[in-house]
Design a protein around this motif. Structure first.
Motif, mmCIF file in Angstrom:
data_model
loop_
_atom_site.group_PDB
_atom_site.id
_atom_site.type_symbol
_atom_site.label_atom_id
_atom_site.label_comp_id
_atom_site.label_asym_id
_atom_site.label_seq_id
_atom_site.Cartn_x
_atom_site.Cartn_y
_atom_site.Cartn_z
ATOM 1 N N GLY A 84 -5.365 8.477 28.077
ATOM 2 C CA GLY A 84 -6.113 7.112 28.317
ATOM 3 C C GLY A 84 -7.362 6.899 27.569
ATOM 4 N N ILE A 85 -7.541 7.612 26.617
ATOM 5 C CA ILE A 85 -8.791 7.273 25.726
ATOM 6 C C ILE A 85 -8.268 7.166 24.271
ATOM 7 N N VAL A 86 -8.516 5.902 23.614
ATOM 8 C CA VAL A 86 -8.442 5.557 22.394
ATOM 9 C C VAL A 86 -9.821 5.656 21.709
ATOM 10 N N ILE A 87 -9.627 6.645 20.526
ATOM 11 C CA ILE A 87 -11.236 6.532 19.689
ATOM 12 C C ILE A 87 -10.842 5.888 18.216
ATOM 13 N N GLU A 88 -11.617 4.969 17.992
ATOM 14 C CA GLU A 88 -11.759 4.296 16.728
ATOM 15 C C GLU A 88 -12.863 4.720 15.963
ATOM 16 N N TYR A 89 -12.565 5.372 14.720
ATOM 17 C CA TYR A 89 -13.734 5.590 13.905
ATOM 18 C C TYR A 89 -13.793 4.827 12.735
ATOM 19 N N GLY A 90 -14.873 4.897 12.010
ATOM 20 C CA GLY A 90 -15.011 4.194 10.847
ATOM 21 C C GLY A 90 -15.635 2.750 10.915
ATOM 22 N N ARG A 91 -15.906 2.457 12.294
ATOM 23 C CA ARG A 91 -16.549 0.834 12.590
ATOM 24 C C ARG A 91 -17.971 0.955 11.714
ATOM 25 N N LYS A 92 -18.299 -0.430 11.557
ATOM 26 C CA LYS A 92 -19.642 -0.426 10.724
ATOM 27 C C LYS A 92 -20.684 -1.358 11.609
ATOM 28 N N PHE A 93 -21.856 -0.820 11.544
ATOM 29 C CA PHE A 93 -22.836 -1.560 12.110
ATOM 30 C C PHE A 93 -24.026 -1.335 11.167
ATOM 31 N N ASP A 94 -23.962 -2.242 10.022
ATOM 32 C CA ASP A 94 -25.010 -2.108 9.234
ATOM 33 C C ASP A 94 -26.518 -2.741 9.531
ATOM 34 N N LYS A 95 -26.332 -3.295 10.639
ATOM 35 C CA LYS A 95 -27.864 -3.829 11.119
ATOM 36 C C LYS A 95 -28.748 -2.901 11.893
ATOM 37 N N LEU A 96 -28.058 -1.666 11.843
ATOM 38 C CA LEU A 96 -28.949 -0.229 12.536
ATOM 39 C C LEU A 96 -30.202 -0.233 11.254
ATOM 40 N N ASN A 97 -30.056 -0.552 10.020
ATOM 41 C CA ASN A 97 -31.235 -0.538 9.140
ATOM 42 C C ASN A 97 -32.450 -1.252 9.696
ATOM 43 N N TYR A 98 -32.225 -2.269 10.382
ATOM 44 C CA TYR A 98 -33.305 -3.178 10.785
ATOM 45 C C TYR A 98 -33.836 -2.867 12.135
ATOM 46 N N ALA A 99 -33.120 -2.042 12.892
ATOM 47 C CA ALA A 99 -33.388 -1.913 14.296
ATOM 48 C C ALA A 99 -34.920 -1.292 14.617
#
Length: 475
Positions: free
Chosen positions: A282-297
Motif C-alpha cells: 500500500g505504499i508507493v515510493i518515488e525517488y529522484g524528485r527535485k527541490f532546488d529551492k532548498l539552497n535558499y531555505a
C-alpha cells in the motif's frame, strides 16, 4: 531494550492495574536518580503538589467525568507559561519568573487529567539546535551523555527518552522538536501553523513557531495532539479548522534528492533501508524528485527568525520583568539589563535581526527573505499536493557536546531539512528510522496543510512494521 508507551500506561491506569500515585511518584524517583546527569529539567513539581493533582483526578473520575489522559505524566518546555511553576525560557532574565496565567495548552492538559511533572530545559529563548545555549546548563543525550540531544526542545526529548515522562510539549520554530526527536529515538510533530494555540508561548519568531507534541510513539503523539489542538480566540494566529481525514488505503511518498543526499552515510542507509522495508503493502515510493529551492531555505529562515526575535525580545528592557539592572536613565537600565542577563547566542541573533530590519538593508534582507519564503511555500504545497515528502531530519548524527557550538555555520546547517516545514507552515513528523553504533537516527515526513492525520496514519503503520517505538534509553 525496555519499551513503554503512554497508551499502555493509560490502559493500566484506567483498569486499575497501575496505581495513580505509585506511578507518578515512581517517575519523580526516576528524575531524582537520573536528571543530575542528563539535566532535562529546570524545575519540578513537589510530591505534595502531585498528590493533590491525583486526588483531583480521582474525584473527577468518580463523578463520572471522562478525561483523555488521566494520570499520564507530562513534561513541558520551559518557554510555555505555567502559573504553578517558573517559566524561564532558559534565560537568566526570567529566572524565578512565574506567569500569572497558564498557556492554553497547559490548561487543556490539566483539564484532561494530565500531571505536569516539571519544566524542561531548552536553548535560551528556543534559539539553538543543541540545548547547549541554556543559562541552566547543557542537557545531555540519554543515549550517549557525551553528545547533545538536539534543540531547542532537547530537555523535552531527553525527559521522554530516559522514561521520566509519558508525553511532552515542545515548541518548533525551525525543527526544534523534530531534531531532538531524531537524536533521542522519540517522536515529534510540528503541526500546521495555527492549529495549536500559541497563547502563553514566550515568543521567539511568531510567524514560524508552533507548540508541538512529543512522545515515544506516533500513537502517543496522536493522543496528546487530540488534547491540545483547536481554535483559541486568545491567539491571533489561531485558526478555525478541521484536520483532513485520511481514509485511503495507499500512501505515496516522494524522496527529493536534496532532502537526503547531503546526509552522512549511516543516516542515508537507515532511511533507505526503512523505505525499502515499507515499499509495497500500500505504499508507493518515488525517488529522484527535485527541490532546488532548498539552497535558499537556511538564509531565508534565519533572516526572518532573527528579525522577529529582535522585535520580540525588545520587551526585556528592565521594566516589565523581575530581573533588571538599575541605571541613571532608561537607556542605561535597558543596556545593563540586556548585557548582563541575555546569553551570547541571544545577543548575536538580536543584533543580526536589527541589522536585517535596519533602514538601507531591509529590502535586501528581510523583504527579500519574505519573498523567498513564498517561493519555498509554493513549491512545498505543489509537491505535498501529490505526495508525502520523506527525507532526513538532520544531516549528521548527534554531535558531541561542544563540537558545533563555536561554529555558527555548522550549527545552523543542522536545520537544513527542518526549516522548510516552518517556512511553508505545513505539518512535519520526525520518528525513529534506526540506530548506528547505538545512536538514534530519525526520518522526517512532510504533508500538506491540515494533513496531520495522514502523517500519523503513515507513522503508525511504519512503527508497527519496524517496532521502533516506545524505546527507553539505558534500559
Amino acid at each position: 531494550m525496555k519499551k513503554e508507551t503512554a497508551l499502555s500506561i493509560l490502559e493500566g491506569l484506567k483498569n486499575g492495574s497501575i496505581d495513580f500515585e505509585d506511578y507518578a511518584l515512581r517517575k519523580l524517583e526516576i528524575i531524582q536518580k537520573k536528571d543530575n546527569v542528563i539535566n532535562a529539567y529546570i524545575s519540578l513539581d513537589s510530591e505534595d503538589f502531585i498528590r493533590e493533582k491525583i486526588m483531583e483526578i480521582k474525584e473527577k473520575l468518580a463523578s463520572g467525568k471522562n478525561m483523555k489522559i488521566p494520570g499520564l505524566i507530562v513534561s513541558v518546555k520551559d518557554n510555555i507559561s505555567t502559573n504553578f511553576l517558573p517559566t524561564t525560557a532558559a534565560s537568566k532574565i526570567l529566572e524565578n519568573y512565574v506567569p500569572p496565567y497558564n498557556a492554553t495548552v497547559v490548561e487543556k492538559i490539566l483539564e484532561e487529567g494530565g500531571i505536569i511533572i516539571g519544566k524542561t530545559n531548552l536553548d535560551e529563548f528556543a534559539m539553538g539546535s543543541t540545548t547547549e545555549f541554556s543559562a541552566y546548563g547543557v542537557t545531555k543525550n540519554p543515549w550517549d551523555i557525551t553528545r547533545v540531544p538536539g534543540g531547542s526542545s532537547g530537555g523535552s526529548a531527553a525527559s521522554l527518552s530516559y522514561g521520566s515522562a509519558d508525553l511532552s510539549l515542545g515548541s518548533d520554530t525551525g525543527g526544534s522538536v523534530r531534531l531532538p526527536a531524531s537524536y533521542t529515538a522519540t517522536v515529534g510533530l510540528k503541526p500546521t501553523y495555527g492549529t495549536i494555540s500559541r497563547y502563553g508561548l514566550i515568543p521567539y519568531a511568531n510567524s514560524l513557531e508552533q507548540i508541538s507534541p512529543m512522545a515515544r510513539s506516533v500513537k502517543d503523539v496522536s493522543l496528546i495532539l487530540d488534547v491540545i489542538k483547536g481554535y483559541d480566540p486568545r491567539d491571533a494566529t489561531s485558526l478555525n479548522f478541521e484536520y483532513r481525514e485520511f481514509n485511503e488505503k495507499k500512501f505515496k511518498i516522494c524522496v527529493p534528492d536534496e532532502f537526503i543526499e547531503g546526509s552522512e552515510n549511516p543516516i542515508k542507509s537507515a532511511i533507505y533501508n526503512l523505505l525499502e522495508k515499507i515499499e509495497g503493502e500500500g505504499i508507493v515510493i518515488e525517488y529522484g524528485r527535485k527541490f532546488d529551492k532548498l539552497n535558499y531555505a537556511l538564509s531565508t529562515y534565519y533572516t526572518i527568525a532573527f528579525a522577529e526575535a529582535a522585535s520580540n525580545l525588545s520587551r526585556y528592557d528592565g521594566k516589565l520583568y523581575p530581573n533588571y539592572y538599575e541605571g541613571r536613565s532608561y537607556r542605561e537600565m535597558s543596556e545593563n539589563t540586556r548585557k548582563n542577563y541575555f546569553g551570547f547566542e541571544v545577543k548575536k541573533r538580536i543584533l543580526m535581526g536589527i541589522f536585517a530590519l535596519s533602514e538601507g538593508f531591509i529590502n535586501d534582507y528581510y523583504i527579500a527573505a519574505t519573498k523567498g519564503r513564498r517561493i519555498i511555500r509554493d513549491e512545498i504545497l505543489k509537491m505535498t499536493n501529490d505526495c508525502i515528502i520523506a527525507g532526513s531530519v538532520s544531516p549528521i548524527l548527534p554531535p558531541k557536546i561542544g563540537e558545533r557550538i563555536n561554529d555558527p555555520l555548522k550549527l545552523y546547517a543542522m536545520d537544513i531539512y527542518t526549516v522548510v516545514a516552518n517556512l511553508a507552515g505545513v505539518p512535519a513528523l520526525a520518528m525513529p528510522a534506526g540506530f548506528y553504533n547505538g545512536l538514534p537516527i530519525g526520518i522526517q515526513f512532510m504533508a500538506g496543510p491540515y494533513e496531520e492525520r495522514k502523517l500519523l496514519e503513515l507513522g503508525s503503520f511504519i512503527e508497527d512494521k519496524t517496532g521502533l517505538y516506545g524505546i527507553i534509553a539505558g534500559d
